[in-house]
Design a protein around this motif. Structure first.
Motif, PDB file in Angstrom:
ATOM      1  N   THR A   7       0.835  -1.208   0.000  1.00  0.00           N
ATOM      2  CA  THR A   7       0.000   0.000   0.000  1.00  0.00           C
ATOM      3  C   THR A   7       0.866   1.253   0.000  1.00  0.00           C
ATOM      4  OG1 THR A   7      -0.127   0.091   2.418  1.00  0.00           O
ATOM      5  CG2 THR A   7      -1.852  -1.156   1.273  1.00  0.00           C
ATOM      6  N   TYR A   8       0.279   2.354  -0.456  1.00  0.00           N
ATOM      7  CA  TYR A   8       0.894   3.672  -0.316  1.00  0.00           C
ATOM      8  C   TYR A   8      -0.247   4.687  -0.243  1.00  0.00           C
ATOM      9  CZ  TYR A   8       0.025   4.284  -5.355  1.00  0.00           C
ATOM     10  OH  TYR A   8      -0.566   4.386  -6.586  1.00  0.00           O
ATOM     11  N   THR A   9       0.079   5.905   0.112  1.00  0.00           N
ATOM     12  CA  THR A   9      -0.953   6.931   0.264  1.00  0.00           C
ATOM     13  C   THR A   9      -0.713   8.088  -0.695  1.00  0.00           C
ATOM     14  OG1 THR A   9       0.272   8.057   2.007  1.00  0.00           O
ATOM     15  CG2 THR A   9      -1.327   6.361   2.689  1.00  0.00           C
ATOM     16  N   ILE A  10      -1.805   8.788  -0.969  1.00  0.00           N
ATOM     17  CA  ILE A  10      -1.777   9.971  -1.839  1.00  0.00           C
ATOM     18  C   ILE A  10      -2.507  11.099  -1.114  1.00  0.00           C
ATOM     19  CG2 ILE A  10      -2.474  10.928  -4.078  1.00  0.00           C
ATOM     20  CD1 ILE A  10      -2.535   8.123  -5.205  1.00  0.00           C
ATOM     21  N   ARG A  11      -1.968  12.305  -1.188  1.00  0.00           N
ATOM     22  CA  ARG A  11      -2.689  13.495  -0.729  1.00  0.00           C
ATOM     23  C   ARG A  11      -2.187  14.687  -1.532  1.00  0.00           C
ATOM     24  NH1 ARG A  11      -0.032  17.129   2.524  1.00  0.00           N
ATOM     25  NH2 ARG A  11       1.930  16.454   3.495  1.00  0.00           N
ATOM     26  N   LEU A  12      -2.913  15.769  -1.422  1.00  0.00           N
ATOM     27  CA  LEU A  12      -2.484  17.018  -2.064  1.00  0.00           C
ATOM     28  C   LEU A  12      -1.639  17.827  -1.087  1.00  0.00           C
ATOM     29  CD1 LEU A  12      -5.779  18.127  -3.873  1.00  0.00           C
ATOM     30  CD2 LEU A  12      -4.050  16.452  -4.594  1.00  0.00           C
ATOM     31  N   THR A  13      -0.818  18.699  -1.635  1.00  0.00           N
ATOM     32  CA  THR A  13       0.043  19.534  -0.773  1.00  0.00           C
ATOM     33  C   THR A  13      -0.548  20.922  -0.522  1.00  0.00           C
ATOM     34  OG1 THR A  13       1.298  20.301  -2.698  1.00  0.00           O
ATOM     35  CG2 THR A  13       2.126  18.342  -1.533  1.00  0.00           C
ATOM     36  N   SER A  14      -1.664  21.214  -1.213  1.00  0.00           N
ATOM     37  CA  SER A  14      -2.328  22.510  -0.984  1.00  0.00           C
ATOM     38  C   SER A  14      -3.800  22.379  -1.319  1.00  0.00           C
ATOM     39  CB  SER A  14      -1.679  23.608  -1.836  1.00  0.00           C
ATOM     40  OG  SER A  14      -1.830  23.306  -3.215  1.00  0.00           O
ATOM     41  N   GLN A  15      -4.589  23.293  -0.797  1.00  0.00           N
ATOM     42  CA  GLN A  15      -6.042  23.249  -1.014  1.00  0.00           C
ATOM     43  C   GLN A  15      -6.364  23.676  -2.446  1.00  0.00           C
ATOM     44  OE1 GLN A  15      -8.480  26.149   1.130  1.00  0.00           O
ATOM     45  NE2 GLN A  15      -9.990  24.535   1.534  1.00  0.00           N
ATOM     46  N   PRO A  16      -7.080  22.795  -3.189  1.00  0.00           N
ATOM     47  CA  PRO A  16      -7.437  23.165  -4.561  1.00  0.00           C
ATOM     48  C   PRO A  16      -8.657  24.090  -4.568  1.00  0.00           C
ATOM     49  CG  PRO A  16      -8.331  21.017  -4.059  1.00  0.00           C
ATOM     50  CD  PRO A  16      -7.575  21.451  -2.834  1.00  0.00           C
ATOM     51  N   THR A  17      -8.884  24.756  -5.690  1.00  0.00           N
ATOM     52  CA  THR A  17     -10.074  25.598  -5.841  1.00  0.00           C
ATOM     53  C   THR A  17     -11.242  24.816  -6.406  1.00  0.00           C
ATOM     54  OG1 THR A  17      -9.357  26.292  -8.045  1.00  0.00           O
ATOM     55  CG2 THR A  17      -8.655  27.653  -6.173  1.00  0.00           C
ATOM     56  N   PHE A  44     -10.197  14.278  -4.456  1.00  0.00           N
ATOM     57  CA  PHE A  44     -10.017  15.229  -3.365  1.00  0.00           C
ATOM     58  C   PHE A  44     -10.908  16.457  -3.600  1.00  0.00           C
ATOM     59  CE2 PHE A  44      -6.064  12.838  -3.713  1.00  0.00           C
ATOM     60  CZ  PHE A  44      -5.822  12.479  -2.399  1.00  0.00           C
ATOM     61  N   THR A  45     -11.332  17.048  -2.494  1.00  0.00           N
ATOM     62  CA  THR A  45     -12.132  18.269  -2.546  1.00  0.00           C
ATOM     63  C   THR A  45     -11.402  19.366  -1.764  1.00  0.00           C
ATOM     64  OG1 THR A  45     -13.361  17.796  -0.521  1.00  0.00           O
ATOM     65  CG2 THR A  45     -14.204  16.830  -2.581  1.00  0.00           C
ATOM     66  N   ARG A  46     -12.049  20.528  -1.695  1.00  0.00           N
ATOM     67  CA  ARG A  46     -11.468  21.631  -0.924  1.00  0.00           C
ATOM     68  C   ARG A  46     -11.432  21.299   0.559  1.00  0.00           C
ATOM     69  NH1 ARG A  46     -14.389  25.778  -0.543  1.00  0.00           N
ATOM     70  NH2 ARG A  46     -12.713  27.349  -0.321  1.00  0.00           N
ATOM     71  N   PHE A  47     -12.167  20.219   0.955  1.00  0.00           N
ATOM     72  CA  PHE A  47     -12.279  19.920   2.380  1.00  0.00           C
ATOM     73  C   PHE A  47     -11.424  18.723   2.827  1.00  0.00           C
ATOM     74  CE2 PHE A  47     -16.244  21.750   0.773  1.00  0.00           C
ATOM     75  CZ  PHE A  47     -16.273  22.920   1.496  1.00  0.00           C
ATOM     76  N   ASN A  48     -11.120  17.781   1.913  1.00  0.00           N
ATOM     77  CA  ASN A  48     -10.331  16.601   2.312  1.00  0.00           C
ATOM     78  C   ASN A  48      -8.974  16.544   1.631  1.00  0.00           C
ATOM     79  OD1 ASN A  48     -10.901  15.829  -0.305  1.00  0.00           O
ATOM     80  ND2 ASN A  48     -11.558  13.734   0.215  1.00  0.00           N
TER      81      ASN A  48
END
Length: 279
Positions: A7-17, A44-48
């Protein structure tokens, strides 16, 4: 294959618009699916945006010995937020190196480590089976290394397909019951695989050995057999008879000489013939 996932994880580094979808693509290996990613996309959303989402990589379970593969798992982003659209920066890289380890081996498995048969006795059986699914039909030819006239093989070739490769097939070995006196025959049964699947050609993948030891035991003895042990004759009366034969087939002619000793220094009886010959 057939083992642990990764397994590995993914996330964003900044809040998208706007919402961001990240698609995960696992390429083929050797032209077939070697692994899968679940899920195949994360959103991903502006909240997660800063919450890590987990991707599970699983090897595709098959029965083909196709070796080890290193695959470049690709990631691409799409979004109405132009910063996160196709040109998004992935760290450490948009490509993740995935090693897929095979759990199958190429091989022909024999159920015996040796075969012993006796002339006039019971046959011996063993089985032949493949250890992995071939990509095309496989024939395993069985030949006697040594004196092939000493045994019969049924069958002398076993054939496997992509459908029956895991079903053991039985080979029956029977000693030929002849009339010759012979020493114990020490031979071997050679197993040779042939197939358009290059991995299944030759003798190197046969287990435990491609040349299975074969012992053939004789049931004859080299003897001259008389039909009786005593005889009785009278002067001027009846004669007596007996027969002579060999108990096994000789490799050359045999002469048996009959000698009647004198009694009291004179001839008391005669044998006719005085020599019998066998071929």
């Amino acid at each position: 294959e057939g083992g642990a996932t990764d397994t590995y994880t993914i996330r964003l580094t900044s809040q998208p618009t706007a919402g961001v979808d990240v698609t995960i693509t696992v390429p083929f290996g050797g032209g077939v699916v070697q692994a899968t990613a679940s899920p195949s996309s994360v959103s991903f959303t502006r909240f997660n945006w800063d919450i890590e989402q987990t991707v599970t990589l699983t090897a595709a379970a098959d029965d083909i010995a196709d070796g080890e593969f290193t695959l470049a798992v690709a990631h691409s982003a799409s979004s109405a937020d132009t910063d996160y659209d196709a040109g998004a920066l992935f760290r450490p890289s948009s490509s993740l190196s995935l090693s897929v380890h095979d759990d199958d081996v190429v091989g022909v498995q024999l159920s015996a480590s040796g075969v012993s048969v006796v002339e006039g006795g019971s046959a011996q059986q063993y089985t032949v089976v493949l250890l992995s699914e071939p990509t095309s039909a496989v024939d395993v030819d069985i030949t006697v290394v040594g004196n092939a006239s000493q045994v019969t093989l049924s069958p002398s070739t076993v054939s496997f397909t992509t459908g029956n490769w895991a079903t053991p097939q039985t080979v029956t070995v029977t000693a030929v019951d002849d009339f010759e006196v012979e020493a114990v025959g020490a031979y071997s049964l050679r197993h040779t695989a042939s197939s358009s699947d290059g991995a299944y050609s030759g003798t190197g993948m046969v287990y435990p050995v491609s040349d299975l030891p074969l012992s053939v035991y004789d049931n004859e003895g080299a003897m001259v057999l008389l039909s009786k042990a005593t005889g009785s004759v009278y002067e001027g009366g009846t004669t007596d008879t007996y027969t002579i034969r060999l108990t096994s087939q000789p490799t050359a002619g045999v002469d048996v000489t009959i000698t009647v000793p004198t009694g009291g220094g004179v001839v008391q009886a005669t044998a006719s013939p005085s020599t019998v010959s066998f071929t």
